[in-house]
Design an enzyme around this catalytic site. Sequence first.
Site, PDB file in Angstrom:
ATOM      1  N   CYS A 111      -0.990   9.426   3.068  1.00 21.25           N
ATOM      2  CA  CYS A 111      -0.800   8.862   1.729  1.00 21.25           C
ATOM      3  C   CYS A 111      -1.998   9.095   0.822  1.00 21.25           C
ATOM      4  O   CYS A 111      -1.860   9.086  -0.403  1.00 21.25           O
ATOM      5  CB  CYS A 111      -0.494   7.361   1.816  1.00 21.25           C
TER       6      CYS A 111
ATOM      7  N   GLU B  89       0.877  -1.174   0.000  1.00 21.67           N
ATOM      8  CA  GLU B  89       0.000   0.000   0.000  1.00 21.67           C
ATOM      9  C   GLU B  89       0.914   1.224   0.000  1.00 21.67           C
ATOM     10  O   GLU B  89       1.498   1.586   1.024  1.00 21.67           O
ATOM     11  CB  GLU B  89      -0.922   0.012   1.215  1.00 21.67           C
TER      12      GLU B  89
END
Length: 318
Positions: free
Chosen positions: A92, A58
């Site tokens: 993120c 991820e």
Amino acid sequence: MSQQYLNEKNFAVVTGEADIAAQFSALDWDKLVFTGGSETGKKVLSAAAPNLTPVVLELGGKNPAVVLPDANKQMTAAKIARSRSGNSGQICLDTDYVLLPTDQLDEYVRLITAQLAQAFPTYINNSEYSAIINDRSYDRILGMLTEARQRGTRLITINPNNELVPDVKRRLIPLTLAINPDRDLQIARNEIFGPILSIFTYDSLDEAIAFINSHEKPLAMYLFGRSSRHLNQIISQTSSGGVDINELSLHAGSHSMGFGGVGYSGMGRYKGGKTGFETFSNQKSVYKQGVLAKYTTRLMVPIHNKRNEKLLKRMLGL
């Protein structure tokens, strides 16, 4: 503390720097999950490769927000401004850059500035505004701004109280808007992961889509507008880990959809109900033969005759 409640064979926390992480990634795990930057993700994948360890990554990337001409301006500006300033842009899923219709640039700059002035009238001693995580990141972000300033980029620092920021001691950097920075600058090429919001203008939707596709595939893409035709056009002609329409980041919290990246922004999904369960499961097939066991054994023996050949083809559906 954790040993009091959980067996260390089942759950353990190991702390350390990059050398510990490198050793950890090289161990023979059944599956490895990593969350972080794309360049570090490459190293994790490389370390896991000799053991053929499956890896879920991820990562991040330059998450775009595309604002259509018919978007609700006040709502869009509020969501983008307040989201980008959360944790000083060190998330993120944050919007890395915004694509705006050229004729709406000045209005959105005014609205975003007003939103941030309201949210953070002061930075110094403000517990609601986050510091940059460490000195290295602080210097990296300031380096991006310095490079952009030296190249003549229009920078708008949102500092309503005219405080002495950036503040190196507290590692505070106010949110700065970078208007149409040159494409070869760091803030245009690399994930910012900090309190800088690049704004690019477009004159046609095809131009905006081409801009998105000129970058690596992002972890998320945010679309603001009402036109279903235009929204579907962007979704169908671009690639990203996930998409939010008139919202930010909420797809990642869904319990019914898997969340993750694609390409440079990651691989695999480990969040989201059934998707997460399947990610950490091995679909092992087990077959037990019944009363036909004595017949299938004879068919598997390489005795080539027409009768056996006919039976075998029937069993295989040929």
